[in-house]
Scaffold this active site. Structure first.
Site, mmCIF file in Angstrom:
data_model
loop_
_atom_site.group_PDB
_atom_site.id
_atom_site.type_symbol
_atom_site.label_atom_id
_atom_site.label_comp_id
_atom_site.label_asym_id
_atom_site.label_seq_id
_atom_site.Cartn_x
_atom_site.Cartn_y
_atom_site.Cartn_z
ATOM 1 N N PRO A 160 9.258 30.404 44.829
ATOM 2 C CA PRO A 160 9.482 31.922 44.440
ATOM 3 C C PRO A 160 7.682 31.809 43.637
ATOM 4 O O PRO A 160 7.028 31.135 44.880
ATOM 5 C CB PRO A 160 9.288 30.290 42.400
ATOM 6 C CG PRO A 160 9.564 29.337 42.613
ATOM 7 C CD PRO A 160 9.823 29.180 44.003
ATOM 8 N N ASN A 161 7.851 33.377 43.525
ATOM 9 C CA ASN A 161 6.243 33.663 44.106
ATOM 10 C C ASN A 161 5.930 34.076 44.653
ATOM 11 O O ASN A 161 4.733 34.384 44.737
ATOM 12 C CB ASN A 161 5.492 32.875 42.892
ATOM 13 C CG ASN A 161 5.562 32.849 41.405
ATOM 14 O OD1 ASN A 161 5.729 33.756 40.385
ATOM 15 N ND2 ASN A 161 6.146 31.864 40.758
ATOM 16 N N ARG A 177 -0.425 38.343 44.438
ATOM 17 C CA ARG A 177 -0.801 36.787 43.900
ATOM 18 C C ARG A 177 -2.266 36.020 44.039
ATOM 19 O O ARG A 177 -2.712 35.529 44.957
ATOM 20 C CB ARG A 177 0.727 36.558 44.218
ATOM 21 C CG ARG A 177 0.712 34.590 43.562
ATOM 22 C CD ARG A 177 1.223 33.769 44.296
ATOM 23 N NE ARG A 177 1.166 32.406 43.104
ATOM 24 C CZ ARG A 177 2.111 31.558 44.340
ATOM 25 N NH1 ARG A 177 2.886 31.710 44.753
ATOM 26 N NH2 ARG A 177 2.157 30.456 43.048
ATOM 27 N N TYR A 202 -4.300 32.811 47.685
ATOM 28 C CA TYR A 202 -2.954 33.008 48.416
ATOM 29 C C TYR A 202 -3.703 33.572 49.842
ATOM 30 O O TYR A 202 -2.956 33.985 50.479
ATOM 31 C CB TYR A 202 -2.031 33.150 47.954
ATOM 32 C CG TYR A 202 -1.793 31.622 47.222
ATOM 33 C CD1 TYR A 202 -1.462 30.492 47.847
ATOM 34 C CD2 TYR A 202 -1.335 31.989 46.179
ATOM 35 C CE1 TYR A 202 -0.890 29.698 47.074
ATOM 36 C CE2 TYR A 202 -1.437 31.128 44.545
ATOM 37 C CZ TYR A 202 -0.779 29.818 45.539
ATOM 38 O OH TYR A 202 -0.085 28.567 44.742
ATOM 39 N N ASN A 261 9.063 26.718 52.284
ATOM 40 C CA ASN A 261 8.218 26.879 51.574
ATOM 41 C C ASN A 261 8.201 26.932 50.231
ATOM 42 O O ASN A 261 8.981 27.780 49.501
ATOM 43 C CB ASN A 261 6.492 27.742 51.318
ATOM 44 C CG ASN A 261 5.627 27.855 50.451
ATOM 45 O OD1 ASN A 261 5.442 27.035 49.790
ATOM 46 N ND2 ASN A 261 4.477 28.319 51.102
ATOM 47 N N ALA A 275 6.310 26.285 43.740
ATOM 48 C CA ALA A 275 6.541 25.099 42.882
ATOM 49 C C ALA A 275 7.940 24.415 43.136
ATOM 50 O O ALA A 275 7.219 23.255 42.119
ATOM 51 C CB ALA A 275 6.239 25.921 41.630
ATOM 52 N N GLU A 325 8.557 21.041 56.151
ATOM 53 C CA GLU A 325 7.995 21.987 55.246
ATOM 54 C C GLU A 325 6.117 22.332 54.775
ATOM 55 O O GLU A 325 5.000 21.796 55.168
ATOM 56 C CB GLU A 325 7.605 20.613 54.021
ATOM 57 C CG GLU A 325 6.819 21.399 52.204
ATOM 58 C CD GLU A 325 7.732 20.707 51.002
ATOM 59 O OE1 GLU A 325 8.624 20.126 50.636
ATOM 60 O OE2 GLU A 325 6.428 20.594 50.481
ATOM 61 N N HIS A 377 2.602 24.667 53.813
ATOM 62 C CA HIS A 377 2.441 25.831 52.115
ATOM 63 C C HIS A 377 0.898 26.148 52.704
ATOM 64 O O HIS A 377 0.310 25.675 53.973
ATOM 65 C CB HIS A 377 2.016 24.214 50.751
ATOM 66 C CG HIS A 377 2.379 23.515 50.702
ATOM 67 N ND1 HIS A 377 3.168 23.679 49.696
ATOM 68 C CD2 HIS A 377 3.436 22.084 51.197
ATOM 69 C CE1 HIS A 377 4.135 22.863 49.391
ATOM 70 N NE2 HIS A 377 4.439 21.758 50.476
ATOM 71 N N ARG A 379 -5.724 20.547 45.423
ATOM 72 C CA ARG A 379 -6.313 21.899 44.330
ATOM 73 C C ARG A 379 -5.473 21.094 43.123
ATOM 74 O O ARG A 379 -5.840 19.342 42.839
ATOM 75 C CB ARG A 379 -5.018 22.779 45.030
ATOM 76 C CG ARG A 379 -5.002 23.659 45.163
ATOM 77 C CD ARG A 379 -4.044 24.862 46.063
ATOM 78 N NE ARG A 379 -4.092 25.437 44.786
ATOM 79 C CZ ARG A 379 -3.246 26.696 44.349
ATOM 80 N NH1 ARG A 379 -2.340 26.154 45.518
ATOM 81 N NH2 ARG A 379 -2.827 27.196 43.595
#
Ligand code: DQA
Length: 145
Positions: free
Chosen positions: A10-11, A18, A23, A77, A80, A101, A103, A110
């Site tokens: 998502p996103n 964004r 990012y 990825n 969230a 995985e 990111h 963070r």
């Protein structure tokens, strides 16, 4: 010819708009094109099959389809959902291929809410903080290993 599935959560379809200070300025499509271009330039024989969804169940279904198809690796990825989704974790455990995985950011630097890593429990490799080079480096790792 290696076949690699790339799933984005998502996103990530909003990259570019964004939080660009977090990012980066590139859209997912621009990152995709630049990754494909670099792979061609490096003469790497592989096909990348990209998928993005904002919906947890759709991502679960796509992972299930990946488990039934002939892929050599999955780069994911989960965005969230990395921090919350037992459903995606369970789906990833269906796979018998390496799971990387990724990111874009270093989630460990963070907020506290990003410190729980559920889906990463099923991963063979986890990577973070490489920004727009994330998918390229993940593909290179997949090919090398
Ligand atoms: C992210 C990190 C997640 O915490 C966040 O929710 C995202 C993107 C990353 O690529 O850095 O959507 O997965």
């Amino acid at each position: 010819m290696k076949k690699i599935k790339i799933i984005n959560g998502p996103n990530l379809n909003m990259l570019g708009n964004r939080e660009p200070e977090v990012y980066g300025a590139l859209t997912l499509d621009e990152i995709k094109k630049s990754t494909e271009k670099q792979i061609l330039k490096k003469n790497i024989a592989c096909t990348l099959d990209w998928y993005q969804s904002n919906i947890e169940g759709e991502i679960v279904t796509e992972i299930q389809k990946t488990s039934l198809a002939k892929y050599d690796a999955l780069i994911i990825n989960p965005a969230a959902y990395s921090h919350t989704s037992i459903a995606i974790l369970d789906a990833l455990r269906l796979l018998k291929i390496p799971i990387i995985e990724v990111h874009l950011t270093n989630i460990h630097g963070r907020e506290e809410i990003r410190q729980t890593m559920l889906t990463a429990k099923a991963a063979s490799i986890i990577m973070g903080g490489l920004g727009k080079n994330t998918y390229l480096v993940a593909v290179l790792a997949t090919i090398e290993l």
